[in-house]
Design an enzyme around this catalytic site. Structure first.
Site, PDB file in Angstrom:
ATOM      1  N   ARG A  65     -27.277  -1.874  40.451  1.00  0.00           N
ATOM      2  CA  ARG A  65     -26.635  -2.631  39.382  1.00  0.00           C
ATOM      3  C   ARG A  65     -25.748  -1.678  38.593  1.00  0.00           C
ATOM      4  O   ARG A  65     -26.177  -0.581  38.220  1.00  0.00           O
ATOM      5  CB  ARG A  65     -27.682  -3.259  38.452  1.00  0.00           C
ATOM      6  N   TYR A  78     -25.315  -2.955  25.162  1.00  0.00           N
ATOM      7  CA  TYR A  78     -26.661  -3.184  25.708  1.00  0.00           C
ATOM      8  C   TYR A  78     -26.634  -3.089  27.230  1.00  0.00           C
ATOM      9  O   TYR A  78     -25.742  -3.627  27.887  1.00  0.00           O
ATOM     10  CB  TYR A  78     -27.149  -4.566  25.283  1.00  0.00           C
ATOM     11  N   ASP A  91     -24.529  -7.391  35.500  1.00  0.00           N
ATOM     12  CA  ASP A  91     -25.158  -8.318  34.571  1.00  0.00           C
ATOM     13  C   ASP A  91     -24.228  -8.540  33.383  1.00  0.00           C
ATOM     14  O   ASP A  91     -23.875  -7.593  32.673  1.00  0.00           O
ATOM     15  CB  ASP A  91     -26.497  -7.724  34.090  1.00  0.00           C
ATOM     16  N   HIS A 101     -25.103 -10.439  30.825  1.00  0.00           N
ATOM     17  CA  HIS A 101     -25.958 -10.628  29.650  1.00  0.00           C
ATOM     18  C   HIS A 101     -25.540 -11.818  28.788  1.00  0.00           C
ATOM     19  O   HIS A 101     -25.601 -11.759  27.562  1.00  0.00           O
ATOM     20  CB  HIS A 101     -26.001  -9.344  28.808  1.00  0.00           C
ATOM     21  N   GLU A 111     -24.506 -11.636  37.439  1.00  0.00           N
ATOM     22  CA  GLU A 111     -25.701 -12.204  36.819  1.00  0.00           C
ATOM     23  C   GLU A 111     -25.432 -12.645  35.388  1.00  0.00           C
ATOM     24  O   GLU A 111     -24.722 -11.959  34.645  1.00  0.00           O
ATOM     25  CB  GLU A 111     -26.809 -11.148  36.824  1.00  0.00           C
ATOM     26  N   GLU A 171     -33.253 -15.425  34.082  1.00  0.00           N
ATOM     27  CA  GLU A 171     -34.306 -14.567  33.541  1.00  0.00           C
ATOM     28  C   GLU A 171     -34.824 -15.063  32.197  1.00  0.00           C
ATOM     29  O   GLU A 171     -35.937 -14.696  31.801  1.00  0.00           O
ATOM     30  CB  GLU A 171     -33.839 -13.112  33.431  1.00  0.00           C
ATOM     31  N   ARG A 198     -33.376 -15.990  39.088  1.00  0.00           N
ATOM     32  CA  ARG A 198     -33.686 -14.723  38.427  1.00  0.00           C
ATOM     33  C   ARG A 198     -34.949 -14.753  37.571  1.00  0.00           C
ATOM     34  O   ARG A 198     -35.230 -13.814  36.832  1.00  0.00           O
ATOM     35  CB  ARG A 198     -32.500 -14.336  37.528  1.00  0.00           C
ATOM     36  N   GLU A 251     -35.326  -6.787  41.400  1.00  0.00           N
ATOM     37  CA  GLU A 251     -34.991  -5.810  40.357  1.00  0.00           C
ATOM     38  C   GLU A 251     -36.156  -4.840  40.190  1.00  0.00           C
ATOM     39  O   GLU A 251     -37.316  -5.251  40.148  1.00  0.00           O
ATOM     40  CB  GLU A 251     -34.722  -6.532  39.045  1.00  0.00           C
ATOM     41  N   TRP A 290     -24.892 -15.385  22.758  1.00  0.00           N
ATOM     42  CA  TRP A 290     -25.290 -14.943  24.113  1.00  0.00           C
ATOM     43  C   TRP A 290     -26.783 -14.839  24.176  1.00  0.00           C
ATOM     44  O   TRP A 290     -27.455 -14.965  23.167  1.00  0.00           O
ATOM     45  CB  TRP A 290     -24.649 -13.611  24.493  1.00  0.00           C
TER      46      TRP A 290
END
Length: 413
Positions: free
Chosen positions: A147, A159, A221, A223, A247, A273, A294, A350, A413
């Site tokens: 990743r 982040y 990702d 996020h 992602e 996720e 995920r 992951e 987000w």
């Protein structure tokens, strides 16, 4: 085989973890991960005050019935606290059942469908040279999929970048949750600029592909930071670099938003996720709007529920990509690995290595080599909890960061 006790252990060896331990009248014990990042004590209280009293005297082998009893008996269904608590019970009962059978859990789930689960690691850097060094280090550690996350010019902290201010400025190889120390922690606030991000990321992947070639599977990702049209733009811009997946490009609560992203890009999409139920996926699966699921066993109702989600996903050609950060305890990671080995539609796993202190508390049998993870062949999950070690690391409040735009608006987000 009756349940005689259900107890929680809260410990913080670098990260906060909530573990449920169920004991039966014939001396078997099972472990379940109930960790919910930033809301750990809510799940601990839910288990202690509401769930544990309901379990005493129940048949430990009646896993499906117990799942339905807890889900329907709460009246207020779904939600991350409820589903993390049910997941811990479900996982602990599967651990007990596999120990009673004298075999690793994946054998009870149908046996191995592969020799190991392809794992991806997290490479990141504040700039492109630092990122390339991180990719090299992960490849040297044996990862075969990476990743890629990068700092953004003009932004002090991002982040997911392992040496940003979100983690105190030091290098870390896990996603940071700022801890409270002597005071009460609050989520850090980072300034975010989506336009700068969209300009920068194609140059990042161009540099990574130039350095490491076309064969290395690369993931990214977002996020949840983009609107659907921004996510579509990024997916289109990254098509030349052949990502394994993009992602969480846009917040997943609005399932229909993924239609717009899908219409405009062929970059594979992964999401889920922050989901906690099969109902979060129905539109996404039925309309084939994503390519990878995920969710984590820990946050989605346990092994029983996650297996059902993946079986449904398989009908639509969607594969697994289960969440595996360091705020999933080794118990939750082991549960995912047993599913990874058994399900037909496995995609990738992951894998963020836990800290040495975490592995003092949780003794594991799973192993990583040649880019693959294997849960091991001990009966049950293959994880033991050292309560003496756990007691040395008391709970500390800790939270992941939030984003604001430059004008001070809280970013959605």
């Amino acid at each position: 085989m009756k349940i005689i006790s259900a107890e929680t252990v809260v410990t913080s060896p670098d990260r906060n973890f909530v573990t449920l331990r169920i004991t039966t009248d014939d001396g078997l014990t099972g472990l379940g991960d109930a960790t919910l990042n930033g809301r750990e004590l809510a799940v601990d209280a839910y288990l202690r005050e509401h769930v544990a009293p309901l379990l005493t005297g129940r048949d430990a082998s009646a896993i499906e019935d117990t799942w339905q009893y807890l889900y329907r008996g709460a009246y207020w269904r779904r939600g991350p606290v409820t589903m993390a608590a049910i997941a811990a019970v479900d996982t602990a009962l599967w651990d007990i059942k596999a120990k009673a059978a004298g075999m690793p859990l994946y054998q009870l789930l149908g046996g191995a469908s592969r020799t190991g689960a392809l794992a991806y690691g997290h490479a990141s850097g504040r700039d492109i040279p630092e990122l390339l060094d991180s990719v090299r280090a992960h490849l040297a550690d044996g990862y075969r999929a990476i990743r890629v996350q990068s700092g953004i010019p003009g932004l002090e902290s991002v982040y997911g970048v392992a040496a940003s201010a979100a983690g105190g400025g030091e290098r870390y190889d896990y996603e940071p949750a700022r801890r409270g120390g002597s005071g009460h922690a609050r989520p850090a606030e980072e300034i975010w600029d989506t336009r700068a991000y969209l300009r920068h990321m194609p140059t990042v992947f161009e540099a990574v592909r130039h350095e490491f070639g076309p064969e290395l599977p690369l993931l990214h990702d977002g996020h949840h930071r983009m609107t659907p049209i921004q996510a579509a733009r990024l997916g289109k811009a990254l098509e030349p670099y052949d990502l394994f997946w993009l992602e969480d490009a846009t917040p997943g609560e609005d399932q229909a938003a993924l239609r717009l992203v899908r219409e405009h890009t062929t970059t594979p999409l992964a999401i889920g996720e922050v989901f906690n139920s099969v109902h979060d996926y129905t539109t996404l699966l039925h309309e084939r709007l994503i390519d990878y699921v995920r969710s984590a066993v820990t946050h989605t109702g346990g092994i029983s529920a996650m297996r059902k989600i993946l079986d449904l996903a398989a009908v639509y050609g969607v594969k697994s990509g289960m969440h595996g950060p360091t705020d999933i305890s080794p118990v939750g990671m082991a549960a995912a690995l047993h599913l990874d080995l058994a399900v037909h539609n496995f995609g990738i796993q992951e894998y963020m290595r836990h800290s040495p202190r975490t592995l003092e508390v949780f003794r594991t049998s799973y192993r990583f080599g040649d880019g693959l993870l294997h849960p091991g062949d001990q009966p049950g999950l293959g994880v033991e909890l050292d309560e003496g070690a756990a007691a040395r690391f008391p709970y500390e409040p800790a939270y992941l960061p939030v984003n604001r735009l430059a004008d001070g608006t809280m970013h959605d987000w």
